[in-house]
Design a protein around this motif. Sequence first.
Motif, PDB file in Angstrom:
ATOM      1  N   CYS A  48       0.940  -1.316   0.045  1.00 52.53           N
ATOM      2  CA  CYS A  48       0.160  -0.030   0.176  1.00 52.53           C
ATOM      3  C   CYS A  48       0.495   1.482  -0.116  1.00 52.53           C
ATOM      4  CB  CYS A  48      -0.909  -0.225   1.302  1.00 52.53           C
ATOM      5  SG  CYS A  48      -2.492  -1.128   1.236  1.00 52.53           S
ATOM      6  N   GLY A  49       1.536   1.179  -0.827  1.00 51.88           N
ATOM      7  CA  GLY A  49       3.037   2.662  -0.964  1.00 51.88           C
ATOM      8  C   GLY A  49       2.216   3.643  -2.106  1.00 51.88           C
ATOM      9  N   LYS A  50       1.904   5.025  -1.523  1.00 50.12           N
ATOM     10  CA  LYS A  50       1.939   5.587  -2.556  1.00 50.12           C
ATOM     11  C   LYS A  50       2.185   6.531  -3.483  1.00 50.12           C
ATOM     12  CE  LYS A  50      -2.027   9.742  -3.307  1.00 50.12           C
ATOM     13  NZ  LYS A  50      -3.054  10.687  -2.313  1.00 50.12           N
ATOM     14  N   LEU A  89       7.315   6.574  -3.897  1.00 50.28           N
ATOM     15  CA  LEU A  89       6.695   6.669  -3.245  1.00 50.28           C
ATOM     16  C   LEU A  89       6.826   7.916  -2.247  1.00 50.28           C
ATOM     17  CD1 LEU A  89       6.750   2.622  -2.899  1.00 50.28           C
ATOM     18  CD2 LEU A  89       5.422   4.224  -4.488  1.00 50.28           C
ATOM     19  N   GLN A  90       5.160   8.129  -1.563  1.00 47.03           N
ATOM     20  CA  GLN A  90       5.459   8.782  -0.395  1.00 47.03           C
ATOM     21  C   GLN A  90       5.899   8.182   0.742  1.00 47.03           C
ATOM     22  OE1 GLN A  90       1.305   9.483   0.811  1.00 47.03           O
ATOM     23  NE2 GLN A  90       1.442  11.635   1.443  1.00 47.03           N
ATOM     24  N   ARG A 105       5.330   0.982 -22.342  1.00 43.40           N
ATOM     25  CA  ARG A 105       4.383   1.874 -21.670  1.00 43.40           C
ATOM     26  C   ARG A 105       2.986   0.859 -21.172  1.00 43.40           C
ATOM     27  NH1 ARG A 105       7.615   6.682 -21.993  1.00 43.40           N
ATOM     28  NH2 ARG A 105       8.928   7.136 -23.642  1.00 43.40           N
ATOM     29  N   TYR A 106       3.067   1.817 -20.134  1.00 39.79           N
ATOM     30  CA  TYR A 106       1.946   1.606 -19.170  1.00 39.79           C
ATOM     31  C   TYR A 106       1.457   2.653 -18.682  1.00 39.79           C
ATOM     32  CZ  TYR A 106       3.191  -3.167 -18.882  1.00 39.79           C
ATOM     33  OH  TYR A 106       3.807  -4.335 -19.472  1.00 39.79           O
ATOM     34  N   GLN A 107       0.264   2.853 -18.426  1.00 39.40           N
ATOM     35  CA  GLN A 107      -0.641   3.721 -18.021  1.00 39.40           C
ATOM     36  C   GLN A 107       0.092   4.619 -16.349  1.00 39.40           C
ATOM     37  OE1 GLN A 107      -4.613   2.918 -16.561  1.00 39.40           O
ATOM     38  NE2 GLN A 107      -4.177   2.189 -14.985  1.00 39.40           N
ATOM     39  N   SER A 108      -0.527   6.085 -16.197  1.00 38.78           N
ATOM     40  CA  SER A 108       0.770   6.371 -15.590  1.00 38.78           C
ATOM     41  C   SER A 108       0.316   5.901 -13.555  1.00 38.78           C
ATOM     42  CB  SER A 108       0.316   7.840 -14.682  1.00 38.78           C
ATOM     43  OG  SER A 108       1.465   7.768 -13.825  1.00 38.78           O
ATOM     44  N   LEU A 109       0.799   5.063 -12.888  1.00 40.80           N
ATOM     45  CA  LEU A 109       0.909   4.845 -11.599  1.00 40.80           C
ATOM     46  C   LEU A 109       0.441   6.068 -10.415  1.00 40.80           C
ATOM     47  CD1 LEU A 109       2.998   1.783 -11.977  1.00 40.80           C
ATOM     48  CD2 LEU A 109       0.180   1.449 -11.998  1.00 40.80           C
ATOM     49  N   LYS A 110       0.987   7.394 -10.711  1.00 35.88           N
ATOM     50  CA  LYS A 110       0.856   8.308  -9.954  1.00 35.88           C
ATOM     51  C   LYS A 110      -0.487   8.519  -9.554  1.00 35.88           C
ATOM     52  CE  LYS A 110       1.450  13.205  -9.843  1.00 35.88           C
ATOM     53  NZ  LYS A 110       1.896  14.394 -10.896  1.00 35.88           N
ATOM     54  N   GLY A 111      -0.643   8.719  -8.290  1.00 39.58           N
ATOM     55  CA  GLY A 111      -1.860   8.405  -7.094  1.00 39.58           C
ATOM     56  C   GLY A 111      -2.225   7.301  -7.004  1.00 39.58           C
ATOM     57  N   ALA A 112      -1.487   5.919  -7.468  1.00 42.22           N
ATOM     58  CA  ALA A 112      -2.144   5.047  -7.226  1.00 42.22           C
ATOM     59  C   ALA A 112      -1.660   4.070  -6.018  1.00 42.22           C
ATOM     60  CB  ALA A 112      -2.160   4.279  -8.408  1.00 42.22           C
ATOM     61  N   SER A 113      -2.201   3.325  -5.198  1.00 38.97           N
ATOM     62  CA  SER A 113      -1.885   2.918  -4.151  1.00 38.97           C
ATOM     63  C   SER A 113      -1.115   0.897  -4.845  1.00 38.97           C
ATOM     64  CB  SER A 113      -2.977   2.075  -3.241  1.00 38.97           C
ATOM     65  OG  SER A 113      -2.630   2.973  -2.481  1.00 38.97           O
ATOM     66  N   VAL A 114       0.387   1.129  -4.364  1.00 35.65           N
ATOM     67  CA  VAL A 114       0.748  -0.424  -4.759  1.00 35.65           C
ATOM     68  C   VAL A 114       1.977  -1.340  -4.074  1.00 35.65           C
ATOM     69  CG1 VAL A 114       1.361   0.475  -6.839  1.00 35.65           C
ATOM     70  CG2 VAL A 114       3.043   0.878  -5.611  1.00 35.65           C
ATOM     71  N   ASN A 115       1.828  -2.479  -4.415  1.00 36.21           N
ATOM     72  CA  ASN A 115       2.622  -3.531  -3.220  1.00 36.21           C
ATOM     73  C   ASN A 115       3.397  -3.904  -4.199  1.00 36.21           C
ATOM     74  OD1 ASN A 115       0.306  -3.592  -2.285  1.00 36.21           O
ATOM     75  ND2 ASN A 115      -0.925  -5.778  -2.392  1.00 36.21           N
ATOM     76  N   LEU A 116       4.950  -3.609  -3.540  1.00 38.30           N
ATOM     77  CA  LEU A 116       6.741  -3.603  -4.083  1.00 38.30           C
ATOM     78  C   LEU A 116       6.739  -4.932  -3.695  1.00 38.30           C
ATOM     79  CD1 LEU A 116       7.024  -0.382  -4.721  1.00 38.30           C
ATOM     80  CD2 LEU A 116       6.126  -1.705  -6.245  1.00 38.30           C
ATOM     81  N   THR A 117       7.364  -5.581  -4.502  1.00 38.63           N
ATOM     82  CA  THR A 117       8.706  -6.633  -3.811  1.00 38.63           C
ATOM     83  C   THR A 117      10.258  -5.763  -4.743  1.00 38.63           C
ATOM     84  OG1 THR A 117       6.808  -8.461  -3.255  1.00 38.63           O
ATOM     85  CG2 THR A 117       9.217  -9.453  -3.321  1.00 38.63           C
ATOM     86  N   TYR A 118      11.449  -5.816  -3.850  1.00 33.55           N
ATOM     87  CA  TYR A 118      12.391  -4.433  -4.184  1.00 33.55           C
ATOM     88  C   TYR A 118      13.177  -5.523  -3.743  1.00 33.55           C
ATOM     89  CZ  TYR A 118      11.511  -2.199  -0.122  1.00 33.55           C
ATOM     90  OH  TYR A 118      11.101  -1.723   1.303  1.00 33.55           O
ATOM     91  N   LYS A 132       2.008  -4.628  -7.967  1.00 31.99           N
ATOM     92  CA  LYS A 132       0.897  -5.316  -8.288  1.00 31.99           C
ATOM     93  C   LYS A 132      -0.169  -3.729  -7.205  1.00 31.99           C
ATOM     94  CE  LYS A 132       0.756  -9.849  -8.942  1.00 31.99           C
ATOM     95  NZ  LYS A 132      -0.304 -11.236  -8.655  1.00 31.99           N
ATOM     96  N   ARG A 133      -1.256  -3.797  -8.016  1.00 33.24           N
ATOM     97  CA  ARG A 133      -1.886  -2.067  -7.537  1.00 33.24           C
ATOM     98  C   ARG A 133      -2.518  -2.567  -6.403  1.00 33.24           C
ATOM     99  NH1 ARG A 133      -3.397   2.531 -10.332  1.00 33.24           N
ATOM    100  NH2 ARG A 133      -2.509   2.209 -12.252  1.00 33.24           N
ATOM    101  N   ALA A 134      -1.790  -1.968  -5.376  1.00 34.96           N
ATOM    102  CA  ALA A 134      -2.873  -2.549  -3.863  1.00 34.96           C
ATOM    103  C   ALA A 134      -4.825  -2.044  -3.905  1.00 34.96           C
ATOM    104  CB  ALA A 134      -2.413  -1.843  -2.826  1.00 34.96           C
TER     105      ALA A 134
END
Length: 91
Positions: free
Chosen positions: A20-22, A41-42, A55-68, A89-91
């Motif tokens: 849930c990172g913004k 990320l915020q 290219r993909y649609q912008s993720l700006k403002g979205a919540s995402v789950n990341l493995t890094y 992945k989008r949260a």
Amino acid sequence: MDTDPKKLTGRHRKLNHFECGKVVSHVQRDDGDWIRHTLMLQGYDVPFVYRRKQRYQSLKGASVNLTYYAHSEEIAGVSFEQMKVVRIKRA
């Protein structure tokens, strides 16, 4: 291929998982045959980067789950810290 974050981080000790990172910034740049995606990320001052074929649609403002995992890249003799994303992945 198993992509469950708990199983991945259990097998690979250097992997981290964040939920849930913004996304406050999403930049897409050409990198040869690939597109390099850079996320900010915020609450974090380190970029999260990954590459995709298109290219993909912008993720700006979205919540995402990341493995890094943490990674340092040297540019012109200066080391920059960044996070290499292996799963998003989008949260």
